[in-house]
Design an enzyme around this catalytic site. Structure first.
Site, PDB file in Angstrom:
ATOM      1  N   SER A  13    -110.000  72.810 -30.070  1.00  0.00           N
ATOM      2  CA  SER A  13    -111.194  73.627 -30.358  1.00  0.00           C
ATOM      3  C   SER A  13    -111.358  74.807 -29.415  1.00  0.00           C
ATOM      4  O   SER A  13    -112.469  75.192 -29.062  1.00  0.00           O
ATOM      5  CB  SER A  13    -112.482  72.780 -30.301  1.00  0.00           C
ATOM      6  N   GLY A  15    -110.289  77.745 -30.189  1.00  0.00           N
ATOM      7  CA  GLY A  15    -110.352  78.967 -30.974  1.00  0.00           C
ATOM      8  C   GLY A  15    -109.022  79.707 -31.023  1.00  0.00           C
ATOM      9  O   GLY A  15    -108.979  80.934 -31.008  1.00  0.00           O
ATOM     10  N   LYS A 189    -106.109  74.763 -12.585  1.00  0.00           N
ATOM     11  CA  LYS A 189    -105.090  73.697 -12.625  1.00  0.00           C
ATOM     12  C   LYS A 189    -104.724  73.237 -14.049  1.00  0.00           C
ATOM     13  O   LYS A 189    -103.524  73.106 -14.363  1.00  0.00           O
ATOM     14  CB  LYS A 189    -105.549  72.506 -11.780  1.00  0.00           C
ATOM     15  N   CYS A 381    -121.212  75.538 -55.957  1.00  0.00           N
ATOM     16  CA  CYS A 381    -120.464  74.399 -56.490  1.00  0.00           C
ATOM     17  C   CYS A 381    -121.387  73.193 -56.681  1.00  0.00           C
ATOM     18  O   CYS A 381    -122.174  73.174 -57.618  1.00  0.00           O
ATOM     19  CB  CYS A 381    -119.264  74.083 -55.602  1.00  0.00           C
ATOM     20  N   GLU A 405    -120.759  61.741 -61.344  1.00  0.00           N
ATOM     21  CA  GLU A 405    -120.145  61.481 -60.030  1.00  0.00           C
ATOM     22  C   GLU A 405    -121.025  60.527 -59.218  1.00  0.00           C
ATOM     23  O   GLU A 405    -120.527  59.691 -58.479  1.00  0.00           O
ATOM     24  CB  GLU A 405    -119.969  62.805 -59.260  1.00  0.00           C
ATOM     25  N   ARG A 462    -114.301  68.688 -59.635  1.00  0.00           N
ATOM     26  CA  ARG A 462    -113.851  67.830 -60.741  1.00  0.00           C
ATOM     27  C   ARG A 462    -114.888  67.757 -61.850  1.00  0.00           C
ATOM     28  O   ARG A 462    -114.601  67.401 -62.962  1.00  0.00           O
ATOM     29  CB  ARG A 462    -113.636  66.392 -60.251  1.00  0.00           C
ATOM     30  N   HIS A 507    -116.795  78.921 -55.496  1.00  0.00           N
ATOM     31  CA  HIS A 507    -117.160  79.057 -54.080  1.00  0.00           C
ATOM     32  C   HIS A 507    -117.042  80.518 -53.642  1.00  0.00           C
ATOM     33  O   HIS A 507    -115.999  80.918 -53.111  1.00  0.00           O
ATOM     34  CB  HIS A 507    -116.217  78.221 -53.210  1.00  0.00           C
ATOM     35  N   GLU A 509    -118.155  81.884 -51.137  1.00  0.00           N
ATOM     36  CA  GLU A 509    -118.054  82.015 -49.670  1.00  0.00           C
ATOM     37  C   GLU A 509    -116.627  82.253 -49.196  1.00  0.00           C
ATOM     38  O   GLU A 509    -116.415  82.794 -48.115  1.00  0.00           O
ATOM     39  CB  GLU A 509    -118.657  80.794 -48.967  1.00  0.00           C
TER      40      GLU A 509
END
Ligand code: GLN
Length: 537
Positions: A13, A15, A189, A381, A405, A462, A507, A509
């Site tokens: 993490s 980046g 270090k 979605c 679902e 789906r 989507h 985005e």
């Protein structure tokens, strides 16, 4: 062709993906054609079957590849269009090698990590180079130096550099320089040790990017330079950015990281022109307006689960010169008594994608709150399916309406499995995925926002709107403003009686960039501003 490899040390993490992407921005703005690629050492073939708890968001490409979220950064920071060639996992490497073995490709030989697995990894760099014809390929190696599962990738890039010859490859090691409070100083270090680990494998970095919370002074740079065997100007500070990840290209430019890379790679390219980027940062740092929107999800504690959604909302803000405060609303909290209080004071409500039953009723409550109180709503979605279920239950009075679902026995399955999904049993890579055309209705809000009538957007689902209910919905003022070109599959819904109530099966985005905000997010933020300040932007 030139190659840059980005590795990471000390902790995950850090980046690395952002560093790779930001370097891509700079090189592109120096007039070079770049390609970006991510290697992930895990054994899943792709992250599509992993929980967001494990992996964060699954980023979907035009070609339907389900990939690592770092690919989202690559697309947002540069103009590259990625395909499934740009994300390679150990799972894919082994799948190919084992298929080759069954084909008899290695007949007579013992199949081994070196050279067969490493050859396959190197081949994938060459394939991308041939496909993209980029000037520079930036390859990010996931994981942390020292991980057992990452070793074949590091060995492969070491060999690759040897074969490519001096001056054609550049290794960048992103590392962590922690600030130890008790000592009141930054410590080098861990960096020394992680570079030592890398050198043990045969890789000496050309550039060390030091992630740190405090500035890296000259003395520390000299120390890292000496112990890690890099020139002092190749030790660069990557201090936590003040406001936004989009500042990173400017940070790297200030540290002359791109100059250094060009020098190592013998690339003669003029300095990066970043005026447009600076103007974008200005809008982020000192926006003229302010707006607050809520994102209702079940992975609210996880920064990475809705990465592209948060980014696209911020882009929508940039497009309106508006700073966006994103309030993360836990869908399950909304289910509790007086849960709606969590939605107080929001200019807009966004319900993003998702799977599984947890938090669904809370999301439905959020959609109802937005619809009834005329708060701008953007559904993505699952967020479209939620808006549909809510309308069915509370306007059409279809009791217990649901998606199959979540309730396979619902008396009103307003959302049901896509026809093409009925026979699908395998989970990996089998959803309706990737870019698909969507036709928008003339005069609709979606049509106006896009300014065009056929759009291509990325999908990952789906379930779909059940057409048996179409007429009932339409009669009550629910508008299907976007469908697949054959008209069969609902892609966009909206409520004309509401200032902004719009949701898509796709989507959006995934296609938003900071300097090209997606029209639906731009429209959503403009509407949220109107709602909060009772005046248009
Ligand atoms: N779970 C829903 C479906 O499969 C929505 C998927 C999503 O939001 N990406 O259709």
């Amino acid at each position: 062709m030139k190659y840059i490899f980005v590795t990471g040390g000390v902790v995950s993490s850090l980046g690395k993906g952002l560093t790779a992407a930001a370097l891509g921005t700079l090189l592109e703005n120096r007039g070079l054609k770049v390609a970006l690629q991510k290697f992930d050492p895990y054994l899943n073939v792709d992250p599509g079957t992993m929980s967001p708890f494990q992996h964060g968001e699954v980023y979907v490409l035009d070609d339907g590849a389900e990939t690592d979220l770092d690919l989202g950064h690559y697309e947002r920071f540069t103009s590259v269009k990625l395909t499934r060639l740009n994300n390679l996992t150990s799972g894919q490497v082994y799948q190919t090698v084992l298929n080759n073995e069954r084909e008899g490709f290695y007949l007579g030989k013992t199949v081994q990590v070196i050279p067969h697995v490493t050859d396959e990894i190197k081949r994938r760099i060459h394939v991308l180079a041939a496909e993209t014809k980029a000037d520079v390929i930036i390859t990010e190696i996931g994981g942390t130096t020292g991980d057992i599962e990452g070793l074949p990738f590091l060995e492969a890039i070491r060999e690759f550099a040897l074969e490519a010859g001096v001056g054609n490859t550049c290794f960048i090691h992103v590392t962590y320089v922690p600030f130890i409070k008790a000592a009141g100083e930054l410590k080098t270090k861990p960096t020394q040790q992680s570079v030592a680990k890398l050198r043990e494998i045969g890789i000496t970095p050309h550039l060390i990017a030091c992630r740190c919370e405090k500035p890296l002074d000259k003395e520390l740079r000299q120390k890292i330079s000496l112990f890690c065997n890099v020139p002092v100007e190749a030790v660069i500070e990557e201090k936590d950015v003040d406001h936004s990840i989009y500042e990173l290209p400017l940070v790297l430019q200030r540290e002359r990281a791109d100059d250094l890379v060009c020098r190592v790679l013998h690339l003669d390219a003029p300095g990066a022109k970043m005026a447009h980027w600076q103007e974008m940062i200005r809008k982020l740092v000192a926006p003229q307006h302010r707006v607050r929107v809520g994102v209702v999800g079940k992975y609210i504690g996880l920064q990475d689960a809705y990465k592209s959604v948060y980014e696209a909302i911020i882009h929508g803000g940039i497009g309106n010169d508006s700073g966006v405060e994103i309030v993360q609303v836990d869908a399950e909290e909304l289910e509790k008594k007086d849960g709606e209080k969590l939605l107080d004071g929001l200019g807009g409500i966004c319900v993003p994608g998702g799977f599984g039953e947890r938090g669904i009723e809370g999301k439905i409550r959020a959609a109802q709150f937005a619809r009834e109180n005329k708060i701008p709503y953007l559904g993505l979605c699952l967020g479209m399916q939620i808006a549909t279920i809510e309308f069915a239950r509370n306007v059409l009075k279809l009791e217990k309406a649901h998606s199959t679902e979540f309730d396979p026995d619902t008396p009103h399955p307003v959302i049901a499995l896509l026809d093409a999904q009925r026979k699908v049993t395998k989970k990996g890579g089998t959803m309706r995925l990737g870019a698909q055309p969507c036709q928008l209705t003339v005069g609709s809000q979606a049509g106006k926002l896009y300014g065009s009538f056929v759009v291509n957007e990325r999908h990952r689902h789906r379930y779909e709107f059940n057409n048996a209910y179409r007429e009932k919905f339409e009669k009550a003022g629910f508008v299907f403003s976007g469908t697949s070109p054959d008209g069969k599959l609902v892609e966009v819904i909206e409520l004309p009686s509401h200032p902004f109530f719009l949701a898509s099966q796709f989507h959006p985005e995934f296609l938003s960039k900071p300097h090209q905000p997606h029209p639906l997010f731009k429209g959503f933020i403009a509407a949220a501003h109107q709602q909060m300040h009772k005046k248009p932007l």
